[in-house]
Design a protein around this motif. Sequence first.
Motif, PDB file in Angstrom:
ATOM      1  N   UNK A   3       0.828  -1.196   0.000  1.00 17.67           N
ATOM      2  CA  UNK A   3       0.000   0.000   0.000  1.00 17.67           C
ATOM      3  C   UNK A   3       0.869   1.256   0.000  1.00 17.67           C
ATOM      4  N   UNK A   4       2.033   1.189   0.636  1.00 20.10           N
ATOM      5  CA  UNK A   4       2.933   2.350   0.669  1.00 20.10           C
ATOM      6  C   UNK A   4       3.388   2.724  -0.745  1.00 20.10           C
ATOM      7  N   UNK A   5       3.580   1.741  -1.603  1.00 22.98           N
ATOM      8  CA  UNK A   5       3.957   2.026  -2.994  1.00 22.98           C
ATOM      9  C   UNK A   5       2.797   2.698  -3.730  1.00 22.98           C
ATOM     10  N   UNK A   6       1.589   2.212  -3.478  1.00 22.45           N
ATOM     11  CA  UNK A   6       0.413   2.844  -4.068  1.00 22.45           C
ATOM     12  C   UNK A   6       0.300   4.281  -3.559  1.00 22.45           C
ATOM     13  N   UNK A   7       0.540   4.459  -2.272  1.00 22.10           N
ATOM     14  CA  UNK A   7       0.491   5.787  -1.674  1.00 22.10           C
ATOM     15  C   UNK A   7       1.440   6.750  -2.388  1.00 22.10           C
ATOM     16  N   UNK A   8       2.643   6.276  -2.709  1.00 26.10           N
ATOM     17  CA  UNK A   8       3.596   7.113  -3.434  1.00 26.10           C
ATOM     18  C   UNK A   8       3.033   7.528  -4.793  1.00 26.10           C
ATOM     19  N   UNK A   9       2.419   6.589  -5.489  1.00 27.01           N
ATOM     20  CA  UNK A   9       1.815   6.899  -6.790  1.00 27.01           C
ATOM     21  C   UNK A   9       0.652   7.869  -6.615  1.00 27.01           C
ATOM     22  N   UNK A  10      -0.124   7.685  -5.553  1.00 26.56           N
ATOM     23  CA  UNK A  10      -1.248   8.579  -5.270  1.00 26.56           C
ATOM     24  C   UNK A  10      -0.749   9.994  -4.999  1.00 26.56           C
ATOM     25  N   UNK A  11       0.294  10.125  -4.212  1.00 27.50           N
ATOM     26  CA  UNK A  11       0.840  11.456  -3.912  1.00 27.50           C
ATOM     27  C   UNK A  11       1.352  12.140  -5.173  1.00 27.50           C
ATOM     28  N   UNK A  15      -0.152  15.642  -6.638  1.00 27.84           N
ATOM     29  CA  UNK A  15       0.659  16.824  -6.968  1.00 27.84           C
ATOM     30  C   UNK A  15       0.441  17.260  -8.415  1.00 27.84           C
ATOM     31  N   UNK A  16       0.328  16.291  -9.321  1.00 25.24           N
ATOM     32  CA  UNK A  16       0.108  16.619 -10.725  1.00 25.24           C
ATOM     33  C   UNK A  16      -1.245  17.312 -10.913  1.00 25.24           C
ATOM     34  N   UNK A  17      -2.269  16.797 -10.254  1.00 21.78           N
ATOM     35  CA  UNK A  17      -3.610  17.386 -10.342  1.00 21.78           C
ATOM     36  C   UNK A  17      -3.595  18.798  -9.766  1.00 21.78           C
ATOM     37  N   UNK A  25      -7.204  14.855 -13.883  1.00 26.88           N
ATOM     38  CA  UNK A  25      -7.881  13.910 -12.981  1.00 26.88           C
ATOM     39  C   UNK A  25      -8.136  12.561 -13.648  1.00 26.88           C
ATOM     40  N   UNK A  26      -8.721  12.548 -14.832  1.00 25.02           N
ATOM     41  CA  UNK A  26      -9.108  11.287 -15.476  1.00 25.02           C
ATOM     42  C   UNK A  26      -7.907  10.373 -15.689  1.00 25.02           C
TER      43      UNK A  26
END
Length: 145
Positions: A3-11, A15-17, A25-26
């Motif tokens: 989940x921490x790796x997913x969290x990095x991708x989410x962050x 930031x991009x959004x 967003x899409x």
Amino acid sequence: MHLSEFNNAHHAAKRRIQREGVGAVALAEQSLRELLGQLESDEDRRVAANLIKRLPGYAVPPEPPSALMQEAVAVERAAHEAPGTAEERIAIMAEARRRIFEIADRAPADEAASIRGLTRVLEHIEENLRDPYWPFDGPRGTGGH
């Protein structure tokens, strides 16, 4: 995938959004959804799906601080940066906290708590001036640490 790796991708997507706006967003949602199947557990997938649902909210710029919040932040910052002896700084912190509470008293109820929250940092500084967490003799090179 942890989940921490997913969290990095989410962050990174967040930031991009924030940088690019609603148009990003899409693509961010799509790329993060593709990662869901790689997560280790149903609970991780549930948490990740909730994070994906939050993405559109990052495209909305935050409200600018109110005039009262700006005034309170200026008081807090001035007190934090004030020079002087420990006794002088304690008095400055106490006066700044009093002024911030006066500002909060003029604010709408939904904003007053946030303004009052600015005093917490000043309280901690004052506590440390009264009873230092660790001894400090001055900056390095002047007999300090």
